[in-house]
Design a protein around this motif. Structure first.
Motif, PDB file in Angstrom:
ATOM      1  N   VAL A  55      -5.397   5.080 -14.811  1.00 30.25           N
ATOM      2  CA  VAL A  55      -4.386   4.655 -15.784  1.00 30.25           C
ATOM      3  C   VAL A  55      -4.845   5.012 -17.196  1.00 30.25           C
ATOM      4  O   VAL A  55      -4.066   5.555 -18.008  1.00 30.25           O
ATOM      5  CB  VAL A  55      -4.127   3.137 -15.668  1.00 30.25           C
ATOM      6  N   GLN A 167       8.984  12.288 -18.513  1.00 29.53           N
ATOM      7  CA  GLN A 167       8.548  11.024 -17.938  1.00 29.53           C
ATOM      8  C   GLN A 167       9.286  10.713 -16.636  1.00 29.53           C
ATOM      9  O   GLN A 167       8.685  10.260 -15.656  1.00 29.53           O
ATOM     10  CB  GLN A 167       8.744   9.881 -18.930  1.00 29.53           C
ATOM     11  N   TRP A 171       7.457  10.453 -12.969  1.00 33.30           N
ATOM     12  CA  TRP A 171       7.552   9.284 -12.089  1.00 33.30           C
ATOM     13  C   TRP A 171       8.132   9.661 -10.725  1.00 33.30           C
ATOM     14  O   TRP A 171       7.691   9.144  -9.690  1.00 33.30           O
ATOM     15  CB  TRP A 171       8.424   8.204 -12.731  1.00 33.30           C
ATOM     16  N   ILE A 199       0.275   8.231  -9.288  1.00 34.12           N
ATOM     17  CA  ILE A 199       1.185   7.211  -9.797  1.00 34.12           C
ATOM     18  C   ILE A 199       0.485   6.321 -10.822  1.00 34.12           C
ATOM     19  O   ILE A 199       1.114   5.811 -11.762  1.00 34.12           O
ATOM     20  CB  ILE A 199       1.776   6.378  -8.643  1.00 34.12           C
ATOM     21  N   TYR A 200      -0.829   6.134 -10.689  1.00 36.94           N
ATOM     22  CA  TYR A 200      -1.575   5.390 -11.704  1.00 36.94           C
ATOM     23  C   TYR A 200      -1.607   6.159 -13.024  1.00 36.94           C
ATOM     24  O   TYR A 200      -1.516   5.575 -14.105  1.00 36.94           O
ATOM     25  CB  TYR A 200      -3.002   5.128 -11.224  1.00 36.94           C
ATOM     26  N   TYR A 203       1.662   5.770 -14.680  1.00 34.50           N
ATOM     27  CA  TYR A 203       1.711   4.416 -15.251  1.00 34.50           C
ATOM     28  C   TYR A 203       0.989   4.383 -16.594  1.00 34.50           C
ATOM     29  O   TYR A 203       1.452   3.757 -17.556  1.00 34.50           O
ATOM     30  CB  TYR A 203       1.071   3.462 -14.260  1.00 34.50           C
ATOM     31  N   GLU A 206       2.872   5.632 -19.678  1.00 36.35           N
ATOM     32  CA  GLU A 206       3.844   4.689 -20.248  1.00 36.35           C
ATOM     33  C   GLU A 206       3.216   3.799 -21.315  1.00 36.35           C
ATOM     34  O   GLU A 206       3.864   3.434 -22.295  1.00 36.35           O
ATOM     35  CB  GLU A 206       4.445   3.813 -19.139  1.00 36.35           C
ATOM     36  N   LEU A 260      -0.920  -2.712 -10.041  1.00 33.89           N
ATOM     37  CA  LEU A 260      -0.441  -2.308 -11.366  1.00 33.89           C
ATOM     38  C   LEU A 260      -0.324  -3.503 -12.303  1.00 33.89           C
ATOM     39  O   LEU A 260      -0.627  -3.398 -13.497  1.00 33.89           O
ATOM     40  CB  LEU A 260       0.908  -1.594 -11.234  1.00 33.89           C
ATOM     41  N   TRP A 264      -2.462  -4.035 -15.703  1.00 32.75           N
ATOM     42  CA  TRP A 264      -1.779  -4.377 -16.950  1.00 32.75           C
ATOM     43  C   TRP A 264      -2.425  -5.602 -17.595  1.00 32.75           C
ATOM     44  O   TRP A 264      -2.691  -5.617 -18.805  1.00 32.75           O
ATOM     45  CB  TRP A 264      -0.304  -4.626 -16.653  1.00 32.75           C
TER      46      TRP A 264
END
Length: 341
Positions: A55, A167, A171, A199-200, A203, A206, A260, A264
């Motif tokens: 991430v 983006q 995704w 996918i990390y 993420y 973002e 996730l 966060w």
């Protein structure tokens, strides 16, 4: 945010992540077999720490802006120089040193019957590039990060050429890859890890675009992080296995959501810890600490102190964590001093 400038909370998050990873790697497999608490702690950290680093790689990728300004050749060369060269060089160094140690009579007695026993170079090369090398199982992360970054960069290039929303496309590709990697592969091959870890990275991009995500502080957000932590601890304590294909799909989605949300929450904590200079320092040097901490500072020392000498687990883990931080930092400082000379 200005390009090519250190971001305090990113360094703090990397520092937090590297402490977690070294803590997990100080717990050897035989420790996890002997003590359920060790297995629980290892599984809990392993469920979050590596994903968090992917991430953060996505965060810095978008923040730097090099994906949109640098020429393709220059961008690829930079990634080869910063990721691929250290990966290959350290992998070869580890093989040479452990091959010598497995041959030398004194150290061969220590390695006999362990993961550090002698291995043919062809087998070592295959395991390093496509699976897990027992000499340096941590190197897969750098190899996977290189390929994930390249795939994301190709997506951005195509979106820029075809004027697509990068983006949304990122995704979409990451989601498809995750489904294929989760359901189409068994084990922990490098291909599967590239597919599931993209996918990390998406993420992370973002967070660089919507920095307010890290400032959102409400009862609902705290409750979500707490519930995710409870769910992860429950899974690591009890375990759960899907009994049908749709159960497997549902579990993969739920497990990803839990990870996730916890990542966060950890990154929100790092924003509050950004004033801790020592933590930010570890974060700035996190790549070299990660590269150099295994197997010499944790794996081999843990084998010697716990498996051979039988010292208590808390003492062994403390020694491994200290060495895993101090020796790589000393090596980096010595290397930079030598280059200046």
């Amino acid at each position: 945010m200005e390009r090519n400038k250190r971001v305090d909370w990113v360094d703090a998050a990397k520092g937090t992540g590297i402490l977690l990873i070294i803590g997990a790697h100080s717990i050897r497999p035989d420790m996890r077999e002997a003590q359920m608490v060790c297995k629980f702690i290892y599984d809990l950290i392993d469920s979050v720490a590596i994903g968090m680093f992917i991430v953060l790689a996505g965060v810095t990728y978008r923040m730097s802006g090099s994906w949109s300004t640098a020429r393709t050749g220059r961008f690829l060369y930079k990634k080869v120089r910063t990721l691929l060269f250290p990966f290959i060089g350290y992998a070869l160094l580890i093989y040479v040193l452990f091959s010598f140690a497995a041959w030398y009579p004194v150290t061969a007695k220590i390695f006999r019957g362990t993961e550090y026993a002698g291995m043919a170079f062809r087998e070592y090369l295959w395991l390093t590039l496509f699976a897990d090398s027992p000499y340096a199982a941590h190197l897969w992360f750098i190899w996977v990060l290189f390929w994930v970054t390249i795939v994301v960069y190709i997506c951005d290039l195509l979106c820029r050429c075809w004027k697509l929303p990068n983006q949304k496309v990122l995704w979409l590709v990451a989601g498809v890859f995750y489904v294929i990697g989760s359901l189409g592969w068994r084990g922990n091959s490098i291909v599967q890890r590239v597919l599931t870890h993209m996918i990390y990275f998406a993420y992370g991009t973002e967070f660089s675009i919507h920095s307010e995500m890290l400032k959102h502080d409400s009862i609902c957000s705290k409750a979500a992080v707490a519930l995710s932590a409870v769910a992860m601890m429950g899974h690591d304590s009890i375990g759960w296995h899907a009994v049908s294909w749709y159960g497997g799909v549902l579990w993969q989605v739920c497990w990803l959501a839990v990870q996730l949300i916890l990542i966060w929450g950890t990154m929100r904590l790092a924003v509050r810890l950004k004033g801790m200079k020592w933590l930010a320092y570890f974060g700035r040097e996190s790549f070299w600490i990660y590269l150099l901490h295994q197997p010499f500072c944790c794996g081999f020392v843990g084998l010697l102190l716990y498996s051979r000498l039988g010292l208590p687990i808390p003492l062994v883990c403390t020694v491994c964590i200290l060495l895993g931080l101090l020796l790589p930092l000393c090596a980096v400082r010595l290397g930079r001093w030598a280059l200046r000379r």
